[in-house]
Design an enzyme around this catalytic site. Structure first.
Site, PDB file in Angstrom:
ATOM      1  N   GLY A   1       0.828  -1.196   0.000  1.00  0.00           N
ATOM      2  CA  GLY A   1       0.000   0.000   0.000  1.00  0.00           C
ATOM      3  C   GLY A   1       0.861   1.244   0.000  1.00  0.00           C
TER       4      GLY A   1
ATOM      5  N   GLY B   1       0.039   8.962   1.537  1.00  0.00           N
ATOM      6  CA  GLY B   1       0.676  10.253   1.343  1.00  0.00           C
ATOM      7  C   GLY B   1       1.947  10.408   2.155  1.00  0.00           C
ATOM      8  CG  MET B   2       1.667  10.659   5.820  1.00  0.00           C
ATOM      9  SD  MET B   2       2.003  12.354   5.312  1.00  0.00           S
ATOM     10  CE  MET B   2       3.377  12.736   6.358  1.00  0.00           C
TER      11      MET B   2
ATOM     12  CG  ASP C   1      -3.117   8.921  14.227  1.00  0.00           C
ATOM     13  OD1 ASP C   1      -4.232   9.492  14.163  1.00  0.00           O
ATOM     14  OD2 ASP C   1      -2.491   8.544  13.219  1.00  0.00           O
TER      15      ASP C   1
ATOM     16  CG  ASN D   1      -3.397   3.925  12.868  1.00  0.00           C
ATOM     17  OD1 ASN D   1      -3.048   3.679  11.715  1.00  0.00           O
ATOM     18  ND2 ASN D   1      -3.222   5.102  13.432  1.00  0.00           N
TER      19      ASN D   1
END
Length: 451
Positions: free
Chosen positions: A21, A24-25, A135, A140
Site C-alpha cells: 500500500g 501520502g506519508m 492517533d 490503525n
C-alpha cells in the site's frame, strides 16, 4: 515517492516481494528475509518526506517505541534497515483493518467484545510503558488471526506517540510542535485545543470514538466541515448510539458516553477501568457507567436531527472475516491538523438551563378542533335567520349580540325591505361560514374576527 521494485534487497538481508500500500506519508511492502525465508512488512517514508528532519525523527521514534512494546496485540517492530532507504521492519499481519472489518455496520455485542477488549489490553500495555498513542483509529487496528483461526486484533502506527517517561529534550520539542497531530475525527477536545500536555485519557477518548463506530457503524463526530467537527468534539455533541442500534446493550452505550466525556476527569482514567466496565455488557445485572455532566446531554435537549439511517432492530455486521488476501497498509498521519478557530480554544462552562419568558396574551387564538360547529349550519343560519344568529352558533358571542342589537335598531326604521335584509344576511352568513371552517380545521383566528 519510494517505489521499491520486487527483488530489491535491503541491507543484504531482506528482499522486496510486493508493494502492499502507498499513502501520502509512507509506503508498506511485503519483504522476505533472505536467510530465514520469513515474511515481514517494511514501512518506508516517501522520499520527499524523508528529507524533513522532524518527520524523519518521528519515523525513527516510532520504530524505537514499537520495538520496546512487546504484546500479542501490538504490531512488533523487529529492526531498522538503512540501505538503500531507511525503513522499519515489522510483523506481517494478514487481514483487514478494523474499519474494513466492520464494513460500515455495527458488530453484534459478542463479536464487538472479542475485537475491542484486546485493543484495550494493547493500549493499556503502551500506557504502562509511558507511551500515549495519540492517533488511535480503526485504520490503525489490523484484524489478524492466530494459528487456531481466532481473531487477533493488533494496534499499529505509533508514529506520533508521546513518550511520557524518559523523553529527551529533542523528543519534547517534536511533541510540542505537533500538539494537534492526529486524525481529526478521533481527536480529544484537549488535542483540538492544542494542549501542550496530553495524557493517557486522550487515548481513552479516541477508544470511545472507535467503540461508537464499531457498535453503530457510524462516525461519532462526523460533520460537513472541519470547523463543525471540532465544535462537536469540544462540546460533546453526538447522536446517541441507541438511535442507530435499537437493542444496543446499555453498558456499551454507557461506556461510549463515559469515554467521550469532554472533561478528561470524567472519562475512564485508564484502560483497565474501561475494560472492567465493558466486560459487564452481556451480564444479567450490569452496572452502567455514570453519565458525564457535559457529554451526550446536548443530544437530549430540544430537537435533534434524525440519524442518516433509520434505527434498526438488528444493525450488526456479519461475524465472518473476509480473506481478501491483501493486508491493510497503515501509516501515521504526520501532517498537523488545521488550527481550530479561537472560539473553540477555551473550555466552556455548561450552558445554563433555558427558561421560557413569562407568557403574554397572544395576538392570535388557536382553536382546538374538537367539538366544533359545522360550517354548513353556520352558513344556513346566517342566510335565513336574523343577523347574528350564525355568529352566536359559532361562539362569536360579542359579535352575535352586537349584530342582533344593531339589526333591532337600524333595520326596521330604515325600511330596507327583504332585498336589503337578504344582502346583509349573505355577508354575515359568509362570515359565519369562514369562522366555522377555520375552527373546524384548527386554524389560527384573530381575536378581532372571532369576537
Amino acid at each position: 515517492m519510494n517505489l521499491l521494485q520486487p527483488g530489491t534487497q535491503l541491507d543484504g538481508r531482506y528482499e522486496v516481494v510486493r508493494l502492499l500500500g502507498q499513502g501520502g506519508m509512507a509506503a508498506v511492502y511485503q519483504v522476505r528475509h533472505l536467510g530465514l525465508h520469513s515474511t515481514h512488512a517494511l514501512k518506508v517514508l516517501n522520499a520527499d518526506l524523508s528529507r524533513n528532519d522532524d518527520i524523519r525523527g518521528r519515523f525513527l521514534a516510532e520504530g524505537r517505541i514499537q520495538a520496546r512494546l512487546r504484546h500479542p496485540h501490538i504490531v512488533q517492530v523487529t529492526e531498522i534497515v538503512t540501505t538503500p532507504v531507511a525503513g522499519l521492519v515489522m510483523d506481517y499481519i494478514e487481514g483487514p483493518t478494523l474499519g474494513e472489518f466492520c464494513r460500515g455496520r455495527g458488530l453484534e455485542p459478542k463479536l464487538l467484545l472479542e475485537v475491542f477488549l484486546p485493543v484495550l489490553d494493547a493500549v493499556e500495555e503502551a500506557h504502562r510503558h509511558g507511551v500515549v498513542h495519540r492517533d488511535l483509529k480503526p485504520d490503525n487496528i489490523i484484524i489478524g488471526k492466530d494459528s487456531r483461526g481466532r481473531l487477533q486484533p493488533k494496534v499499529t502506527d505509533f508514529g506520533i506517540a508521546k513518550v511520557l517517561v524518559g523523553e529527551s529534550a529533542e523528543g519534547k520539542a517534536r511533541t510540542q510542535a505537533g500538539a494537534r497531530m492526529g486524525t481529526l475525527l478521533y481527536m480529544s477536545p484537549e488535542q483540538i485545543r492544542g494542549a501542550a500536555e496530553v495524557d493517557a485519557r486522550t487515548d481513552i477518548f479516541a477508544l470511545g470514538a472507535i467503540l461508537y463506530e464499531v457498535a453503530t457503524g457510524q462516525v461519532a463526530f462526523h460533520a460537513s466541515s472541519d470547523y463543525d467537527t471540532m465544535k462537536r468534539i469540544v462540546e460533546g455533541t453526538y447522536e446517541p448510539p441507541e438511535r442507530f442500534v435499537g437493542e444496543l446493550p446499555p453498558v456499551i452505550a454507557g461506556c461510549i458516553r463515559k469515554a467521550l466525556a469532554v472533561e478528561p476527569s470524567e472519562r475512564f482514567q485508564d484502560c483497565a477501568a474501561f475494560r472492567e466496565a465493558l466486560e459487564q455488557a452481556l451480564e444479567a445485572n450490569p452496572e452502567v457507567p455514570e453519565r458525564p455532566s457535559r457529554s451526550y446531554a446536548k443530544t437530549q435537549v430540544g430537537h435533534v436531527a434524525p440519524p442518516s439511517e433509520p434505527v434498526r432492530e438488528s444493525a450488526f455486521a456479519a461475524t465472518h472475516l473476509s480473506n481478501s488476501g491483501r493486508p491493510a497498509m497503515n501509516t501515521a498521519r504526520l501532517e498537523p491538523t488545521p488550527p481550530p478557530p479561537p472560539d473553540l480554544l477555551a473550555p466552556r462552562a455548561p450552558s445554563p438551563p433555558v427558561r421560557a419568558p413569562p407568557s403574554a396574551p397572544p395576538p392570535e387564538q388557536r382553536v382546538a378542533s374538537g367539538s366544533t360547529p359545522s360550517p354548513a349550519v353556520a352558513l344556513l343560519l346566517g342566510l335565513f335567520c336574523i343577523p347574528g344568529v350564525g355568529q352566536l352558533y359559532n361562539g362569536q358571542v360579542l359579535k352575535g349580540i352586537g349584530l342582533l342589537l344593531l339589526c333591532g335598531l337600524l333595520v326596521g326604521p330604515m325600511d330596507t325591505g327583504m332585498c336589503g335584509l337578504f344582502v346583509v344576511n349573505v355577508l354575515l352568513g359568509m362570515d359565519a361560514y369562514r369562522i366555522a371552517s377555520k375552527r373546524r380545521g384548527g386554524k389560527q383566528i384573530g381575536s378581532w374576527e372571532f369576537f
